[in-house]
Design a protein around this motif. Sequence first.
Motif, mmCIF file in Angstrom:
data_model
loop_
_atom_site.group_PDB
_atom_site.id
_atom_site.type_symbol
_atom_site.label_atom_id
_atom_site.label_comp_id
_atom_site.label_asym_id
_atom_site.label_seq_id
_atom_site.Cartn_x
_atom_site.Cartn_y
_atom_site.Cartn_z
ATOM 1 N N LYS A 1 6.692 1.205 1.423
ATOM 2 C CA LYS A 1 7.709 1.351 2.460
ATOM 3 C C LYS A 1 8.345 -0.002 2.796
ATOM 4 O O LYS A 1 7.638 -0.978 3.040
ATOM 5 N N SER B 1 0.629 1.960 7.192
ATOM 6 C CA SER B 1 -0.349 3.030 7.301
ATOM 7 C C SER B 1 -0.113 4.062 6.197
ATOM 8 O O SER B 1 0.990 4.556 6.000
ATOM 9 N N CYS B 2 -1.183 4.416 5.484
ATOM 10 C CA CYS B 2 -1.077 5.353 4.362
ATOM 11 C C CYS B 2 -1.011 6.810 4.838
ATOM 12 O O CYS B 2 -0.585 7.687 4.098
ATOM 13 N N SER B 3 -1.479 7.086 6.033
ATOM 14 C CA SER B 3 -1.503 8.469 6.534
ATOM 15 C C SER B 3 -0.123 8.914 6.975
ATOM 16 O O SER B 3 0.750 8.117 7.253
ATOM 17 N N ALA C 1 0.805 -1.223 0.000
ATOM 18 C CA ALA C 1 0.000 0.000 0.000
ATOM 19 C C ALA C 1 0.833 1.266 0.000
ATOM 20 O O ALA C 1 0.445 2.280 -0.591
ATOM 21 N N THR C 2 1.991 1.222 0.653
ATOM 22 C CA THR C 2 2.798 2.433 0.817
ATOM 23 C C THR C 2 4.135 2.388 0.106
ATOM 24 O O THR C 2 4.782 3.421 -0.084
#
Length: 239
Positions: A203, A237-239, A200-201
Motif C-alpha cells: 500500500k 496492517s495486513c488485516s 508488507a501490504t
Amino acid sequence: MARRTAVSALWAEDGVEVIESAQHRGRDEIEARITAAHDEFVRGAGFVFRSAGDATGHHDTITFTTHMVPAGGGDIAWTGRAFVVLGPDGLIRSDHQFTVPTGDTRSTVEDFLRRLAEGDPDRIAEVFAEQVDWVLDWPAEGHPAVPWIRPRSTRADVADHFRTIAEFHVPGEAAGSAARILVEGNEAVVLGDIRQTAKATGKAYTALCALHLVVEDGLITRYAVYEDSLTVAEALSCS
C-alpha cells in the motif's frame, strides 16, 4: 554570451552587488564577479548552488537563501542570504549578500531535511545531539505494525529509528515535502508530508506531518513529531 544576456535581462545598468568583501557596480563588474565565482566554485571546486525554497518579498524587495553544496552530494559548504531591491522596471537595483553562520537554526534544519531525503540513517543521526528530547504523538503502548514509533533518547536511537522505517518500506519509493519551515530563535516548525509504500501490504500512503525542532550549537536537541498516525498504521496492517 549567454551569461551577458542573462545579466542584462536581470540587472539595471547601474545595479550593484554588495558582498562582505567588495562591491560590484554595473553590468560589466557584475558579469566579471559571476564569471570568477563560477570558475572558482563550480568549474574549479565542483560545487552547485541550490535555493533553500524560502524566497519572499514585498514592495519591490526580495529575500532568499541559497546553499553551496558538492555537485555529487554531501554537506553544505556555504549558506548565503540575499536581500534584493528591484527598480520600477523589475530589474535588480541592488543585491546585498550575507553569509549565514554555520549551525544556525534554519541551516541545521535544512541540512537535516536534505539528509533525510538522501536516506542514510547514520548521516541523519549526525545532525542530532548525543541526548535527544524525543516527543511522539502516539499511544505509549505503540502499535505492532509500526515498531519504529517508540520512545527514543540518544543519537544511536535516532539512527535506529530511520533505519527501521526503511526496513518496512519499499526502497526507492520514499518521498516527502516540506511546504513551510518556520524559525524563531533556536526553534523551528516544519510542515509537510511523508510518502511511502509499505513492504508488507504494497500500500502506498501519504501522511501529513509537522515537526517541532530545537537546535542548540548546530545540533537538534528536541524532535517532536505530529503525524497522521492512523494512515501509517492502516497502510502497514495486513488485516
